[in-house]
Design an enzyme around this catalytic site. Structure first.
Site, PDB file in Angstrom:
ATOM      1  N   ASN A  28       0.801  -1.228   0.000  1.00  0.00           N
ATOM      2  CA  ASN A  28       0.000   0.000   0.000  1.00  0.00           C
ATOM      3  C   ASN A  28       0.833   1.277   0.000  1.00  0.00           C
ATOM      4  O   ASN A  28       0.366   2.328  -0.426  1.00  0.00           O
ATOM      5  CB  ASN A  28      -0.896   0.042   1.253  1.00  0.00           C
ATOM      6  CG  ASN A  28      -2.011  -0.984   1.187  1.00  0.00           C
ATOM      7  OD1 ASN A  28      -2.771  -1.042   0.218  1.00  0.00           O
ATOM      8  ND2 ASN A  28      -2.099  -1.832   2.202  1.00  0.00           N
TER       9      ASN A  28
ATOM     10  N   MET B  85       2.990   2.853  -1.510  1.00  0.00           N
ATOM     11  CA  MET B  85       3.300   3.756  -2.641  1.00  0.00           C
ATOM     12  C   MET B  85       2.029   4.211  -3.350  1.00  0.00           C
ATOM     13  O   MET B  85       2.101   4.879  -4.378  1.00  0.00           O
ATOM     14  CB  MET B  85       4.240   3.071  -3.631  1.00  0.00           C
ATOM     15  CG  MET B  85       5.657   2.920  -3.108  1.00  0.00           C
ATOM     16  SD  MET B  85       6.740   2.135  -4.313  1.00  0.00           S
ATOM     17  CE  MET B  85       8.269   2.070  -3.377  1.00  0.00           C
ATOM     18  N   LYS B  86       0.880   3.830  -2.798  1.00  0.00           N
ATOM     19  CA  LYS B  86      -0.383   4.258  -3.420  1.00  0.00           C
ATOM     20  C   LYS B  86      -0.592   5.748  -3.192  1.00  0.00           C
ATOM     21  O   LYS B  86      -0.044   6.319  -2.239  1.00  0.00           O
ATOM     22  CB  LYS B  86      -1.548   3.450  -2.832  1.00  0.00           C
ATOM     23  CG  LYS B  86      -1.558   2.014  -3.333  1.00  0.00           C
ATOM     24  CD  LYS B  86      -2.607   1.157  -2.659  1.00  0.00           C
ATOM     25  CE  LYS B  86      -2.570  -0.263  -3.228  1.00  0.00           C
ATOM     26  NZ  LYS B  86      -3.322  -1.232  -2.415  1.00  0.00           N
TER      27      LYS B  86
ATOM     28  N   HIS C 184       4.327  -0.312  -6.732  1.00  0.00           N
ATOM     29  CA  HIS C 184       2.881  -0.498  -6.915  1.00  0.00           C
ATOM     30  C   HIS C 184       2.212   0.645  -6.149  1.00  0.00           C
ATOM     31  O   HIS C 184       2.400   0.726  -4.948  1.00  0.00           O
ATOM     32  CB  HIS C 184       2.479  -1.858  -6.348  1.00  0.00           C
ATOM     33  CG  HIS C 184       1.008  -2.129  -6.374  1.00  0.00           C
ATOM     34  ND1 HIS C 184       0.373  -2.636  -7.473  1.00  0.00           N
ATOM     35  CD2 HIS C 184       0.035  -1.963  -5.442  1.00  0.00           C
ATOM     36  CE1 HIS C 184      -0.923  -2.793  -7.206  1.00  0.00           C
ATOM     37  NE2 HIS C 184      -1.150  -2.391  -5.983  1.00  0.00           N
TER      38      HIS C 184
ATOM     39  N   ASN D 186      -3.246   0.330 -13.019  1.00  0.00           N
ATOM     40  CA  ASN D 186      -3.803  -0.859 -12.377  1.00  0.00           C
ATOM     41  C   ASN D 186      -5.306  -0.917 -12.627  1.00  0.00           C
ATOM     42  O   ASN D 186      -6.002   0.091 -12.431  1.00  0.00           O
ATOM     43  CB  ASN D 186      -3.541  -0.724 -10.864  1.00  0.00           C
ATOM     44  CG  ASN D 186      -3.729  -2.001 -10.073  1.00  0.00           C
ATOM     45  OD1 ASN D 186      -3.507  -3.091 -10.579  1.00  0.00           O
ATOM     46  ND2 ASN D 186      -4.145  -1.863  -8.818  1.00  0.00           N
ATOM     47  N   GLU D 187      -5.791  -2.063 -13.073  1.00  0.00           N
ATOM     48  CA  GLU D 187      -7.241  -2.332 -13.131  1.00  0.00           C
ATOM     49  C   GLU D 187      -8.032  -1.287 -13.928  1.00  0.00           C
ATOM     50  O   GLU D 187      -9.064  -0.806 -13.469  1.00  0.00           O
ATOM     51  CB  GLU D 187      -7.808  -2.431 -11.710  1.00  0.00           C
ATOM     52  CG  GLU D 187      -7.109  -3.470 -10.851  1.00  0.00           C
ATOM     53  CD  GLU D 187      -7.637  -3.522  -9.414  1.00  0.00           C
ATOM     54  OE1 GLU D 187      -8.473  -2.698  -9.051  1.00  0.00           O
ATOM     55  OE2 GLU D 187      -7.186  -4.418  -8.666  1.00  0.00           O
TER      56      GLU D 187
ATOM     57  N   ASN E 160      -1.139  -3.720 -14.944  1.00  0.00           N
ATOM     58  CA  ASN E 160      -1.466  -4.750 -13.950  1.00  0.00           C
ATOM     59  C   ASN E 160      -2.982  -4.882 -13.792  1.00  0.00           C
ATOM     60  O   ASN E 160      -3.692  -3.872 -13.743  1.00  0.00           O
ATOM     61  CB  ASN E 160      -0.852  -4.294 -12.605  1.00  0.00           C
ATOM     62  CG  ASN E 160      -0.824  -5.369 -11.538  1.00  0.00           C
ATOM     63  OD1 ASN E 160      -0.314  -6.467 -11.770  1.00  0.00           O
ATOM     64  ND2 ASN E 160      -1.364  -5.057 -10.364  1.00  0.00           N
TER      65      ASN E 160
ATOM     66  N   HIS F 256      -5.435 -13.223  -7.816  1.00  0.00           N
ATOM     67  CA  HIS F 256      -6.161 -13.473  -6.568  1.00  0.00           C
ATOM     68  C   HIS F 256      -7.165 -14.562  -6.923  1.00  0.00           C
ATOM     69  O   HIS F 256      -8.264 -14.283  -7.398  1.00  0.00           O
ATOM     70  CB  HIS F 256      -6.872 -12.203  -6.097  1.00  0.00           C
ATOM     71  CG  HIS F 256      -5.931 -11.098  -5.748  1.00  0.00           C
ATOM     72  ND1 HIS F 256      -5.074 -11.175  -4.672  1.00  0.00           N
ATOM     73  CD2 HIS F 256      -5.698  -9.899  -6.329  1.00  0.00           C
ATOM     74  CE1 HIS F 256      -4.364 -10.052  -4.607  1.00  0.00           C
ATOM     75  NE2 HIS F 256      -4.710  -9.270  -5.596  1.00  0.00           N
TER      76      HIS F 256
ATOM     77  N   GLU G 205       0.314 -10.563  -7.625  1.00  0.00           N
ATOM     78  CA  GLU G 205      -0.348 -10.447  -6.314  1.00  0.00           C
ATOM     79  C   GLU G 205      -0.930 -11.788  -5.889  1.00  0.00           C
ATOM     80  O   GLU G 205      -2.043 -11.866  -5.351  1.00  0.00           O
ATOM     81  CB  GLU G 205      -1.472  -9.390  -6.379  1.00  0.00           C
ATOM     82  CG  GLU G 205      -1.009  -8.040  -6.874  1.00  0.00           C
ATOM     83  CD  GLU G 205      -2.096  -6.960  -6.836  1.00  0.00           C
ATOM     84  OE1 GLU G 205      -3.151  -7.162  -6.223  1.00  0.00           O
ATOM     85  OE2 GLU G 205      -1.855  -5.899  -7.439  1.00  0.00           O
TER      86      GLU G 205
ATOM     87  N   ASP H  53      -2.467 -14.939  -4.410  1.00  0.00           N
ATOM     88  CA  ASP H  53      -2.967 -15.621  -3.212  1.00  0.00           C
ATOM     89  C   ASP H  53      -4.037 -16.599  -3.673  1.00  0.00           C
ATOM     90  O   ASP H  53      -4.681 -16.383  -4.688  1.00  0.00           O
ATOM     91  CB  ASP H  53      -3.461 -14.672  -2.106  1.00  0.00           C
ATOM     92  CG  ASP H  53      -4.351 -13.540  -2.574  1.00  0.00           C
ATOM     93  OD1 ASP H  53      -5.107 -13.736  -3.539  1.00  0.00           O
ATOM     94  OD2 ASP H  53      -4.313 -12.450  -1.956  1.00  0.00           O
TER      95      ASP H  53
ATOM     96  N   TRP I 127       0.817 -11.872  -2.312  1.00  0.00           N
ATOM     97  CA  TRP I 127       0.301 -10.611  -1.767  1.00  0.00           C
ATOM     98  C   TRP I 127       0.351 -10.664  -0.253  1.00  0.00           C
ATOM     99  O   TRP I 127      -0.593 -11.022   0.404  1.00  0.00           O
ATOM    100  CB  TRP I 127      -1.104 -10.325  -2.310  1.00  0.00           C
ATOM    101  CG  TRP I 127      -1.414  -8.863  -2.336  1.00  0.00           C
ATOM    102  CD1 TRP I 127      -2.453  -8.239  -1.704  1.00  0.00           C
ATOM    103  CD2 TRP I 127      -0.692  -7.827  -3.025  1.00  0.00           C
ATOM    104  NE1 TRP I 127      -2.411  -6.876  -1.950  1.00  0.00           N
ATOM    105  CE2 TRP I 127      -1.337  -6.597  -2.755  1.00  0.00           C
ATOM    106  CE3 TRP I 127       0.464  -7.809  -3.827  1.00  0.00           C
ATOM    107  CZ2 TRP I 127      -0.889  -5.375  -3.271  1.00  0.00           C
ATOM    108  CZ3 TRP I 127       0.919  -6.590  -4.331  1.00  0.00           C
ATOM    109  CH2 TRP I 127       0.248  -5.406  -4.046  1.00  0.00           C
TER     110      TRP I 127
HETATM  111  C1  XIL Z   1      -5.144  -4.015  -1.284  1.00  0.00           C
HETATM  112  C2  XIL Z   1      -4.317  -4.104  -0.022  1.00  0.00           C
HETATM  113  O1  XIL Z   1      -3.829  -5.418   0.104  1.00  0.00           O
HETATM  114  C3  XIL Z   1      -5.151  -3.723   1.169  1.00  0.00           C
HETATM  115  O2  XIL Z   1      -4.349  -3.685   2.344  1.00  0.00           O
HETATM  116  C4  XIL Z   1      -5.784  -2.349   0.939  1.00  0.00           C
HETATM  117  O3  XIL Z   1      -6.644  -2.046   2.001  1.00  0.00           O
HETATM  118  C5  XIL Z   1      -6.559  -2.328  -0.361  1.00  0.00           C
HETATM  119  O4  XIL Z   1      -5.703  -2.727  -1.427  1.00  0.00           O
HETATM  120  N1  XIL Z   1      -5.538  -5.335  -6.185  1.00  0.00           N
HETATM  121  C6  XIL Z   1      -4.474  -4.474  -6.057  1.00  0.00           C
HETATM  122  C7  XIL Z   1      -3.933  -4.173  -4.719  1.00  0.00           C
HETATM  123  O5  XIL Z   1      -3.903  -4.055  -7.069  1.00  0.00           O
HETATM  124  O6  XIL Z   1      -3.421  -2.886  -4.624  1.00  0.00           O
HETATM  125  C8  XIL Z   1      -4.962  -4.405  -3.632  1.00  0.00           C
HETATM  126  O7  XIL Z   1      -4.304  -4.264  -2.387  1.00  0.00           O
HETATM  127  C9  XIL Z   1      -5.585  -5.767  -3.770  1.00  0.00           C
HETATM  128  C10 XIL Z   1      -6.282  -5.914  -5.105  1.00  0.00           C
END
Ligand code: XIL
Length: 368
Positions: free
Chosen positions: A74, A76-77, A110, A159-160, A213, A249, A277, A279, A327
């Protein structure tokens, strides 16, 4: 017994009698050198939380031992590094970067541009014309990239940007939801914001590898196709893009065929491929307060991690293998515990950083 034999016997007894902290014993090679990154030909990463790194020694130990690439979960957000329009604050991000430098780990940044900026009130309330928004985008990207210039190998630039149906995020589909699934950048600046984000980042650090990403390419073919089309268009027009991140994910039931298809088709672009990321949730995204982590589920998760690693190794040419990043590190650190449900165990290490069967599945995949 001869004199020499006595001497050998005495020496042996002395060595055996050495206590745990004896200098003789600590000079011995480590019993096992099989860690994730030492078993891998490509970088193995984890997304890091600076607070855990600072305060939890078992976290610090596992990260240092197992991973050679550090993503920043987080810190660098936009909300963290740019808390007010005219204020930048890099304390936490700098802490992670110094840790990585001191321990010879690669840093993956990120993220520069994301639709979800949480409760960054100043940005939500920002009013200006197209020019002001463009300057804001450029200023944000270039200030952050310049701050870390030379210290960061790659950046998730955008991202997204796409919905699962392949359309670019634009309007918010649920105005009552503060998380805003639309994109303010698209609304204010139109489609071109994506390529200009890459150009701004490239101008600020021409050596940084720039990634697009996203999540769900393994299950949403329309999204996968839209990303491939964007990459092709960028390549044809010389927009600087060097890699694609698949967040991954996923759940235990996410079909392997979709995972392989997404990895393979994105690798055909010739760009670097980052599983960015990873998981693997046990619940398959279905909320279930009664879910328990049984031995059987642990074994299923182990097999899924192994097949994930093999899918990457078998479908991404070596020169394009930017790496696999999980992640965060232990189950208790996972964002899924708050974002999805508290009883989730999606990572390689358990709540106290002991390797799970999943860890050994990952390791087996690396070594096979
Ligand atoms: C998530 C973090 O893991 C959390 O701690 C935060 O509250 C919200 O963001 N996709 C992404 C990541 O690109 O930045 C997100 O990370 C999870 C989904």
């Amino acid at each position: 017994m001869k004199g020499v034999e006595w001497l050998v016997l005495i020496l042996l007894l002395v060595l055996l009698g050495c206590s745990e902290d004896s200098p003789v014993k600590t000079q011995q090679p480590p019993i096992s050198v099989d860690t994730l990154y030492t078993s891998s030909l490509f970088p193995i990463g984890a997304a890091i939380d600076p607070n855990y790194l600072r305060s939890t020694s078992s976290y610090h130990t596992v990260v240092t031992r197992e991973f050679n690439s550090i993503s920043v979960e987080n810190a660098m957000k936009l909300g963290w590094v740019h808390p007010q329009q005219s204020v930048y604050s890099f304390t936490d991000a700098d802490y992670i970067v110094s840790y990585a430098q001191a321990n010879k780990k690669r840093v993956h940044g990120h993220v520069l541009v994301w639709h979800a900026f949480g409760d960054v009130t100043w940005l939500k309330n920002f009013s200006g014309d197209t020019n002001d928004w463009e300057n804001l985008l450029k200023d944000h990207i270039q200030t952050v990239v310049t701050h870390f210039k030379g210290k960061i190998t790659g950046w998730d630039v955008v991202n997204e940007a796409f919905h699962d149906n392949g359309q670019l995020r634009n309007e918010d589909t649920n105005l009552n939801d503060a998380s805003d699934d639309g994109s303010i950048w698209m609304r204010m600046l139109g489609t071109g914001y994506i390529e200009r984000a890459f150009q701004y980042a490239h101008a600020a650090d021409p050596d940084a590898l720039l990634f697009y990403n996203d999540y769900g390419q393994e299950v949403n073919v329309a999204k996968l196709n839209a990303i491939k089309a964007m990459v092709k268009d960028f390549q044809e027009r010389g927009i600087p893009i060097h890699g694609v991140g698949l967040q991954m994910h996923i759940g235990l039931n996410t079909p392997d065929a979709g995972i392989v298809k997404a990895i393979k088709e994105l690798a055909e672009t010739g760009l670097l491929i980052h599983i960015s990321e990873l998981d693997i949730n046990i619940s398959n995204w279905v909320k279930n307060p009664d879910l328990k982590l049984t031995e059987e589920l642990k074994q299923e998760q182990k097999a899924k991690y192994k097949s994930m690693v093999l899918a990457y190794k078998q479908n991404v040419p070596a020169a394009q293998q930017y790496g696999i990043t999980t992640w965060n590190v232990g189950d208790a650190d996972s964002w899924l515990r708050s974002f999805h449900q508290p009883n989730e165990w999606p990572l390689l290490f358990d709540d106290v950083y002991k390797p799970k069967p999943a860890y050994y599945g990952f390791l087996e995949g690396l070594k096979e």
